[in-house]
Enzyme design. Structure first.
Site, PDB file in Angstrom:
ATOM      1  N   TYR A  33       0.761  -1.237   0.153  1.00  0.00           N
ATOM      2  CA  TYR A  33      -0.246   0.000  -0.132  1.00  0.00           C
ATOM      3  C   TYR A  33       1.002   1.324   0.009  1.00  0.00           C
ATOM      4  CZ  TYR A  33       1.104   0.875   5.052  1.00  0.00           C
ATOM      5  OH  TYR A  33       1.511   1.232   6.203  1.00  0.00           O
ATOM      6  N   LYS A 148       6.529  -1.887   1.895  1.00  0.00           N
ATOM      7  CA  LYS A 148       5.420  -1.403   2.478  1.00  0.00           C
ATOM      8  C   LYS A 148       4.123  -2.390   2.310  1.00  0.00           C
ATOM      9  CE  LYS A 148       3.173   3.046   3.243  1.00  0.00           C
ATOM     10  NZ  LYS A 148       3.319   3.119   4.648  1.00  0.00           N
TER      11      LYS A 148
HETATM   12  N1  PMP Z   1       7.781   4.173   8.765  1.00  0.00           N
HETATM   13  C1  PMP Z   1       6.939   3.424   8.823  1.00  0.00           C
HETATM   14  C2  PMP Z   1       6.673   2.130   9.405  1.00  0.00           C
HETATM   15  C3  PMP Z   1       5.458   3.962   8.156  1.00  0.00           C
HETATM   16  O1  PMP Z   1       4.390   3.080   8.080  1.00  0.00           O
HETATM   17  C4  PMP Z   1       5.505   5.325   7.566  1.00  0.00           C
HETATM   18  C5  PMP Z   1       4.382   5.844   7.019  1.00  0.00           C
HETATM   19  N2  PMP Z   1       4.156   5.273   5.667  1.00  0.00           N
HETATM   20  C6  PMP Z   1       6.760   6.031   7.723  1.00  0.00           C
HETATM   21  C7  PMP Z   1       7.690   5.320   8.201  1.00  0.00           C
HETATM   22  C8  PMP Z   1       6.979   7.381   7.031  1.00  0.00           C
HETATM   23  O2  PMP Z   1       6.973   7.081   5.641  1.00  0.00           O
HETATM   24  P1  PMP Z   1       6.396   8.384   4.590  1.00  0.00           P
HETATM   25  O3  PMP Z   1       7.346   9.623   5.022  1.00  0.00           O
HETATM   26  O4  PMP Z   1       6.647   7.689   3.346  1.00  0.00           O
HETATM   27  O5  PMP Z   1       4.804   8.564   4.741  1.00  0.00           O
END
Ligand code: PMP
Length: 288
Positions: A33, A148
């Site tokens: 996702y 992710k």
């Molecule tokens: N680490 C984790 C485990 C996350 O779920 C997220 C949120 N997606 C992030 C870091 C931050 O990533 P981003 O800045 O791309 O939203």
């Protein structure tokens, strides 16, 4: 949640959006996702999110998803159909539904694609003014956290432990006592010598899109950045702490495990980086 969702080619009311109970996302968490922010009716830093999505799909060998431009068009259409000016777009792609529950990849399935939108005050966020409280918890996740995936149970339990303790985010800690990242955010501290510290990208963490953008804005400001692990003890003693994510941009952390960080109020660096990020993210791409 906004009214119109997307499921496999159709835009329809959220209440009518359905997938099969044999979907592998549901049965095995066999899917990936992305969450991207919308500010001023535009998706923010979405090329970075889409390229991480492509990487997640490649890592899980989901190889028959539509071209990434098609996905980008779905997201943009969802923003338009919901009249979303500020909020989030969630997009999920699973390996699809076959007619059985076999662990091995089924042949002939097409990926399931769903997306929905949510209104949220991202720029004028109350948490940006007050800062957030963090609880540290053991990191119970698998070894490929750079993907992710929708397998988020460890993060769900971490976040709930934080909420139960009156905090807003959990920072997960590896077996060496080093912070990996937040349950849904990247973790940063600012040392007494004014260096920004965050863990280097590796399979131990998700490579945050906001992290990357914030790091380059910090470098542009002449701030020192150290990519290394930091312990919980070092975080307690930090001058400042903050987190980054698409849904919260940059948020100051004011306490960790009930110990105030710095003065116990949002720090100067976090405030600066938040405003630089908002300025950068809302500029037309060509002028950044
Ligand atoms: N680490 C984790 C485990 C996350 O779920 C997220 C949120 N997606 C992030 C870091 C931050 O990533 P981003 O800045 O791309 O939203």
């Amino acid at each position: 949640m906004s009214d119109i969702a997307y499921v496999n080619g159709a835009y329809l009311p959220l209440a009518e959006a359905r997938v099969s109970i044999l979907d592998r996302g549901f049965l095995f968490a066999d899917g990936v996702y992305e969450v991207a922010a919308v500010v001023g009716g535009r998706l923010i830093d979405n090329d970075a999110h889409l390229s991480r999505l492509e990487n997640s799909l490649r890592e899980l060998r989901i190889d028959n998803a539509p071209p990434i431009q098609t996905i980008a068009n779905v997201e943009a259409e969802l923003v338009a159909r919901n009249g979303l000016s500020e909020g989030l777009v969630y997009l999920q792609i699973t390996r699809g539904a076959s007619n059985d529950r076999d662990f091995g990849f089924p042949s002939g399935t097409t990926p399931t694609i769903v997306a929905f939108a949510k209104k949220k005050n991202i720029v004028a966020s109350p948490a940006a003014e007050t800062g957030v409280k963090v609880l540290t918890v053991p990191d119970l996740r698998w070894a490929r956290r750079n993907i992710k995936t929708v397998a988020l149970l460890a993060q769900v339990l971490a976040k709930q432990a934080a909420l139960d303790a009156g905090c807003q985010e959990a920072w997960m800690v590896d077996r060496d006592g080093l912070v990996t990242e937040g349950s849904s955010s990247t973790a940063f501290i600012v040392t007494k010598a004014d260096a920004l510290v965050t863990r280097p990208n590796s399979p131990a963490i998700l490579p945050g899109c906001t992290r990357k953008a914030v790091q380059s804005l910090a470098a542009r400001e002449g701030l020192t950045i150290e990519e290394r692990g930091f312990s919980v003890a070092e975080a307690y003693e930090a001058k400042e702490a903050f987190l980054t994510s698409a849904s919260n941009l940059v948020l100051p952390v004011v306490s960790i495990d009930e110990r105030p960080i710095g003065s116990g109020a949002p720090g100067e660096r976090a405030r600066l980086l938040r405003s630089l990020y908002i300025e950068w993210a809302t500029k037309p791409v060509a002028t950044r």
